[in-house]
Design an enzyme around this catalytic site. Structure first.
Site, PDB file in Angstrom:
ATOM      1  N   GLU A   1       0.812  -0.929   0.068  1.00 39.26           N
ATOM      2  CA  GLU A   1      -0.287  -0.491  -0.004  1.00 39.26           C
ATOM      3  C   GLU A   1       0.934   1.112  -0.286  1.00 39.26           C
ATOM      4  O   GLU A   1       1.915   1.294   1.039  1.00 39.26           O
ATOM      5  CB  GLU A   1      -0.991  -0.167   0.849  1.00 39.26           C
TER       6      GLU A   1
ATOM      7  N   ARG B   1     -18.146  -2.206   5.209  1.00 33.09           N
ATOM      8  CA  ARG B   1     -19.179  -2.616   5.010  1.00 33.09           C
ATOM      9  C   ARG B   1     -20.272  -3.875   5.398  1.00 33.09           C
ATOM     10  O   ARG B   1     -20.644  -4.457   5.620  1.00 33.09           O
ATOM     11  CB  ARG B   1     -17.827  -3.636   3.400  1.00 33.09           C
TER      12      ARG B   1
ATOM     13  N   CYS C   1      -8.506  -2.325   8.241  1.00 29.27           N
ATOM     14  CA  CYS C   1      -6.401  -2.287   7.767  1.00 29.27           C
ATOM     15  C   CYS C   1      -5.666  -0.949   7.692  1.00 29.27           C
ATOM     16  O   CYS C   1      -5.390  -0.735   7.293  1.00 29.27           O
ATOM     17  CB  CYS C   1      -6.449  -2.895   5.905  1.00 29.27           C
TER      18      CYS C   1
ATOM     19  N   HIS D   1      -1.013  -5.423   2.195  1.00 32.86           N
ATOM     20  CA  HIS D   1      -2.222  -6.475   1.804  1.00 32.86           C
ATOM     21  C   HIS D   1      -2.007  -7.885   0.978  1.00 32.86           C
ATOM     22  O   HIS D   1      -1.253  -8.071  -0.057  1.00 32.86           O
ATOM     23  CB  HIS D   1      -3.510  -5.784   1.190  1.00 32.86           C
TER      24      HIS D   1
HETATM   25  N1  PCA Z   1      -7.990  -7.249   6.059  1.00 30.50           N
HETATM   26  C1  PCA Z   1      -9.400  -6.247   6.148  1.00 30.50           C
HETATM   27  C2  PCA Z   1      -9.060  -6.002   8.030  1.00 30.50           C
HETATM   28  C3  PCA Z   1      -8.879  -7.394   8.341  1.00 30.50           C
HETATM   29  C4  PCA Z   1      -8.061  -7.626   7.302  1.00 30.50           C
HETATM   30  O1  PCA Z   1      -7.184  -8.792   7.727  1.00 30.50           O
HETATM   31  C5  PCA Z   1      -9.340  -4.787   5.244  1.00 30.50           C
HETATM   32  O2  PCA Z   1      -8.534  -5.295   4.531  1.00 30.50           O
HETATM   33  O3  PCA Z   1      -9.090  -4.088   6.338  1.00 30.50           O
END
Ligand code: PCA
Length: 206
Positions: free
Chosen positions: A78, A88, A141, A165
């Site tokens: 990111e 969501r 996140c 991610h």
């Molecule tokens: N993904 C979520 C929150 C925890 C995770 O592993 C997100 O992308 O916000």
């Protein structure tokens, strides 16, 4: 040199979260850096509090947070976190906020101070699909990425931080159908390459 790496617990309909599964597998040392692994809950507030405590207790040079981005085909590093929460689904304690700010008086966004381009390149060099992403979403996140940058900007200016991610695991994709996935071995190797890039950056900076 120390790198704190965090992963999340499962949330929503999922019973596993590849982020923590992969972080848990990281070795104790990567490219001369001690790796500190921490599982955090998918919960606004408590997730960040646990990271803040770990920063206080262990004094890392870098914080790399990792989360699941179900549906993405590759590992995404990111670039930016925004001052916004828009859920969501509810977090793991039932909190569901819409169009809210993370910090009322905070800046609109923070860029990652982790060298996201070099990190992406290193993962690619390991033969694992990766790219730079321009949105960490508006759930926990993004909240963690924004919160850690905000904390470091105010209290720990020497700590670099960023967010990665990771895709669904094949077992999750098999259940859902029609979605991308990546093996746990590949995700863990990608995160290891990311730590290596961070360690090299820190060494050069020193
Ligand atoms: N993904 C979520 C929150 C925890 C995770 O592993 C997100 O992308 O916000």
């Amino acid at each position: 040199m120390r790198i704190l790496v965090t992963g999340f617990d499962p949330f929503g309909d999922d019973t596993v979260n590849p982020s923590w599964q992969a972080v848990k597998r990281l070795p104790d040392r990567i490219a001369g850096a001690d790796i500190i692994r921490l599982e955090i809950p998918t919960v606004f507030g408590r997730s960040l509090e646990m990271i803040e405590k770990a920063i206080c207790d262990t004094g890392p040079d870098a914080v790399i947070s990792v989360g699941q981005a179900g549906g993405r085909p590759d590992i995404t590093v990111e670039r930016i976190a925004v001052n916004c929460i828009d859920c969501r689904i509810a977090d793991n304690e039932g909190t569901e906020l819409h169009d809210a700010k993370i910090r009322e008086d905070g800046p609109d966004a923070y860029f990652a101070s982790l060298p996201y381009r070099a990190v992406t390149q290193k993962i690619l060099e390991a033969g694992i699909p990766a790219s730079v992403s321009d949105t960490a979403g508006t759930f926990v996140c993004n909240y963690v990425m924004y919160g850690v940058r905000d904390l470091c900007t105010r209290k720990y200016p020497d700590i670099i931080s960023g967010f990665i991610h990771v895709p669904y695991l094949p077992s999750q994709a098999a259940e859902k159908g029609g979605v991308s996935s990546m093996s746990l071995d590949q995700i863990a190797a990608g995160l290891s390459a990311a730590c290596e890039a961070a360690a090299e950056y820190l060494k050069e900076r020193a």
